[in-house]
Scaffold this motif. Structure first.
Motif, short mmCIF file in Angstrom:
data_model
loop_
_atom_site.label_atom_id
_atom_site.label_comp_id
_atom_site.label_asym_id
_atom_site.label_seq_id
_atom_site.Cartn_x
_atom_site.Cartn_y
_atom_site.Cartn_z
N VAL A 138 -7.39 5.10 -13.15
CA VAL A 138 -6.65 4.56 -11.96
C VAL A 138 -6.41 5.50 -11.26
CG1 VAL A 138 -4.46 3.30 -11.74
CG2 VAL A 138 -5.56 3.23 -14.12
N ALA A 172 -4.41 6.32 -7.32
CA ALA A 172 -3.48 6.01 -6.65
C ALA A 172 -2.94 7.18 -5.30
CB ALA A 172 -2.33 5.10 -7.25
N SER A 198 3.37 2.84 -3.03
CA SER A 198 3.02 1.67 -3.85
C SER A 198 4.32 1.42 -4.98
CB SER A 198 1.87 1.66 -4.40
OG SER A 198 0.90 1.63 -3.69
N VAL A 218 1.29 -1.39 -9.43
CA VAL A 218 0.45 -0.45 -10.04
C VAL A 218 0.13 -0.90 -11.32
CG1 VAL A 218 -0.45 1.65 -10.51
CG2 VAL A 218 0.54 1.29 -8.35
N GLN A 273 -1.81 -4.25 -11.63
CA GLN A 273 -3.32 -3.95 -11.48
C GLN A 273 -4.03 -3.59 -12.68
OE1 GLN A 273 -4.44 -2.64 -7.29
NE2 GLN A 273 -2.48 -2.37 -7.24
N VAL A 328 -9.64 1.39 -11.45
CA VAL A 328 -8.55 0.79 -10.62
C VAL A 328 -8.40 1.48 -9.48
CG1 VAL A 328 -6.15 -0.25 -10.44
CG2 VAL A 328 -7.39 -0.46 -12.41
N ALA A 365 -5.81 1.49 -6.67
CA ALA A 365 -4.58 0.59 -6.61
C ALA A 365 -3.82 0.69 -5.15
CB ALA A 365 -3.35 1.39 -7.70
N ASP A 366 -4.32 1.11 -4.00
CA ASP A 366 -3.93 0.95 -2.93
C ASP A 366 -5.08 1.27 -1.63
OD1 ASP A 366 -4.14 3.80 -2.81
OD2 ASP A 366 -2.03 4.32 -3.30
N SER A 385 0.08 10.45 -7.56
CA SER A 385 0.29 9.40 -8.38
C SER A 385 1.55 9.54 -9.31
CB SER A 385 -0.79 9.04 -9.28
OG SER A 385 -1.25 9.98 -10.28
#
Length: 236
Positions: free
Chosen positions: A171, A173, A189, A194, A197, A209, A211-212, A235
């Motif tokens: 993940v 982000a 976010s 998050v 997702q 992922v 995420a943004d 993150s």
């Protein structure tokens, strides 16, 4: 795999993104969530089992694995970010501390729970990485290096655990609206988005992922072979 009726373990579950994972797992129908934290707290929810889990402690990890033998999904969320560059006098110590949590903590938890996931049908292993897995921000260069290493570990785990049927999800982000990122300017976010997702990715069998917009833009630049300019982002 389905979140409904699954058993989930979350590290760093005491606040922020970890707490969002716990709450969303329950709302998606998970039958049990182990909420791992250095100082676990009772939640009053019968489906949430607080457990002492400092990812830097081999004893805590072994105890958690002995207790949570019914886990289907492991979420490696615990992490730290220290504002120190690697070239500074304090840089080496800060880097070691971040590697211990963000890399070796993730690895040790994954090693402890991989056999459990295998026995329970494969399941899923989720590692919280960062947009800074791919670039470096001077104020967080040690954190960036640790997340780059965690990305490499995630790819290694994915290759090694695929044969036992374990989905390994990385993940990425930028800023997430938690205590870790509150001192940094810019858009953030929501933890709930998050987490949503990530659970969507588990159910869809997706291994990554983004995420943004920050993480999507940086991944596109990496794929295109472009030079990625340093930007801010952290993150969890």
């Amino acid at each position: 795999m389905e979140i409904r009726n699954s058993t989930v373990l979350v590290t760093g579950a005491g606040r922020g993104l970890g707490a969002a994972y716990v709450e969303l797992a329950l709302s998606r129908g998970a039958k049990k969530v182990y909420a791992g934290a250095r100082t676990p707290k009772a939640t009053g929810q019968a489906s949430v089992v607080p457990i002492k889990l400092d990812v830097g402690s081999a004893e805590d990890i072994a105890s958690a694995a002995a207790l949570a033998r019914d886990v289907d999904i492991v979420i490696n969320n615990a992490g730290i970010a220290l504002p120190a560059g690697v070239a500074t006098p304090e840089g080496e110590d800060a880097l070691r501390r971040q590697l211990e949590t963000n890399v070796f903590g993730v690895l040790r938890v994954s090693q402890a729970f991989a056999p459990i996931l295998a026995r329970n049908g494969g399941g899923a292993l989720v590692n919280m990485l960062s947009a800074l897995s791919w670039i470096n921000a001077p104020a967080l260069s040690g954190y960036s290096a640790s997340k780059a290493a965690a990305w490499g570990i995630t790819n290694a785990l994915r290759n090694e655990l695929r044969g036992q049927g374990t989905l390994v999800v990385g993940v990425h982000a930028g800023f997430i609206d938690t205590d870790m990122a509150k001192g940094f300017p810019g858009p953030k976010s929501s933890p709930a988005d998050v987490a949503r997702q990530v659970f969507d990715a588990i159910e869809a069998g997706q291994e990554e992922v983004l995420a943004d917009e920050v993480s999507r833009r940086l991944k596109a630049g990496l794929s295109a072979g472009a030079y990625l300019q340093p930007v801010g982002g952290a993150s969890s």
